[in-house]
Design a protein around this motif. Structure first.
Motif, PDB file in Angstrom:
ATOM      1  N   VAL A 176       1.080  -1.103  -0.008  1.00 43.93           N
ATOM      2  CA  VAL A 176      -0.122   0.023   0.012  1.00 43.93           C
ATOM      3  C   VAL A 176       0.801   1.157   0.051  1.00 43.93           C
ATOM      4  O   VAL A 176       1.466   1.437   0.832  1.00 43.93           O
ATOM      5  N   SER A 177       0.695   1.968  -1.139  1.00 38.30           N
ATOM      6  CA  SER A 177       1.832   3.024  -1.244  1.00 38.30           C
ATOM      7  C   SER A 177       1.376   4.102  -0.181  1.00 38.30           C
ATOM      8  O   SER A 177       0.135   4.189   0.430  1.00 38.30           O
ATOM      9  N   GLY A 185       4.133   3.628  -7.193  1.00 39.28           N
ATOM     10  CA  GLY A 185       2.697   3.543  -7.508  1.00 39.28           C
ATOM     11  C   GLY A 185       2.220   4.101  -8.824  1.00 39.28           C
ATOM     12  O   GLY A 185       3.149   4.111  -9.863  1.00 39.28           O
ATOM     13  N   ASN A 205      -2.359   3.053  -5.989  1.00 39.02           N
ATOM     14  CA  ASN A 205      -1.600   1.878  -5.825  1.00 39.02           C
ATOM     15  C   ASN A 205      -1.300   1.320  -7.247  1.00 39.02           C
ATOM     16  O   ASN A 205      -2.012   1.639  -7.987  1.00 39.02           O
ATOM     17  N   ILE A 256      -5.540   4.977  -2.249  1.00 42.49           N
ATOM     18  CA  ILE A 256      -4.481   4.840  -1.296  1.00 42.49           C
ATOM     19  C   ILE A 256      -4.909   5.664  -0.059  1.00 42.49           C
ATOM     20  O   ILE A 256      -5.790   6.974  -0.049  1.00 42.49           O
TER      21      ILE A 256
END
Length: 290
Positions: free
Chosen positions: A43-44, A52, A109, A115
């Protein structure tokens, strides 16, 4: 070389960096293009630390594909662009509960999920750049005589956002940030004359601030301002850009790719700043009239 670059971008950034960071699977491989940062998380982050998908890179790549495909008569590259639009558009575009377009997410993401911290969006300038890129791509499709339905619905979606952005005064909100300044001058070419002049008059006031050597700490940002200034159609603004090019050329050319931070994007932006003609609006490209 350009054909090889297009292939390399799609082969590398159009595929997952590893099985630990999966991308959305589609018929022709994977959806979208990563930015390709060295650091990544599943998960960015809502900023620029991790890998991302960044809208403002994807839309510029779509525009680049449109220009390249048209010059090279490369229908395969153009098809890549059309597929890319259809892959990312449904995810980057946020809609309200009635399905009406609200705005574009700035970053997602790599699997095109939202995100944390970036769930909200609304009318903003990203839709302007997206409209320009989509329109250029669809214009190239027509020019090359491709048998493809086109992306008129996607263009219509973004124009809806652009109209809301304009109603908020977005076409008059000039930026003195070097990249923002250059981006807005590029975009102004694609506005109907009254809106173009409103924005250009505001940008003109900020030219000495945006086109200043102090921004050379991050050269690619300064080169963005130079690109816009050289597209401005304003002799005084263009002259400031020419003086700046003369001042920074020696230092930029003193290093090679890999020797200094951000050298790759610095070189690409510098080369574009030297000859930004591909960013000029073509005669058959329509103007945005919100």
């Amino acid at each position: 070389a350009a054909k090889q670059l297009v292939a390399a971008v799609h082969d590398c950034l159009g595929n997952p960096r590893s099985p630990d960071f999966p991308m959305r699977e589609v018929e022709h491989g994977h959806a979208g293009l990563r930015i390709g940062k060295e650091r990544a998380e599943r998960v960015s982050d809502p900023g620029m630390k991790f890998d991302g998908m960044y809208w403002h890179y994807i839309d510029k790549w779509i525009f680049a594909l449109a220009r390249y495909a048209r010059v090279a008569n490369d229908k395969d590259a153009l098809q890549h662009g059309l597929r890319l639009v259809r892959q990312v558009h449904p995810y980057f575009l946020k809609r309200d509960e009635r399905g009406r377009p609200l705005g574009l997410y700035w970053k997602m993401n790599v699997d095109l999920t939202t995100i944390p911290g970036r769930e909200r969006t609304g009318p903003n300038g990203d839709a302007v750049a997206g409209t320009i890129a989509y329109t250029a791509l669809d214009g190239a499709r027509v020019a090359l005589g491709m048998e493809d339905a086109g992306i008129q619905q996607e263009i219509s979606d973004l124009l809806s956002v652009v109209r809301n952005y304009a109603s908020m005064g977005g076409f008059q909100m000039a930026s003195d940030d070097p990249l923002g300044f250059g981006l807005q001058y590029w975009e102004a070419q694609f506005y109907v004359p009254n809106h173009a002049e409103l924005l250009s008059s505001e940008l003109r006031k900020l030219a000495k601030t945006a086109l200043h050597p102090r921004h050379f700490g991050l050269p690619f940002r300064l080169y963005g301002a130079i690109i816009g200034a050289r597209l401005s159609g304003d002799d005084n603004v263009a002259s400031l850009a020419e003086q700046l090019v003369s001042r920074v050329t020696r230092e930029e050319m003193s290093s090679s790719c890999g020797e200094v931070p951000h050298s790759g994007i610095n070189k690409v932006m510098f080369a574009t700043a030297l000859l930004p003609t591909s960013f000029k609006r073509l005669a058959d490209e329509s103007l945005i009239d919100p």
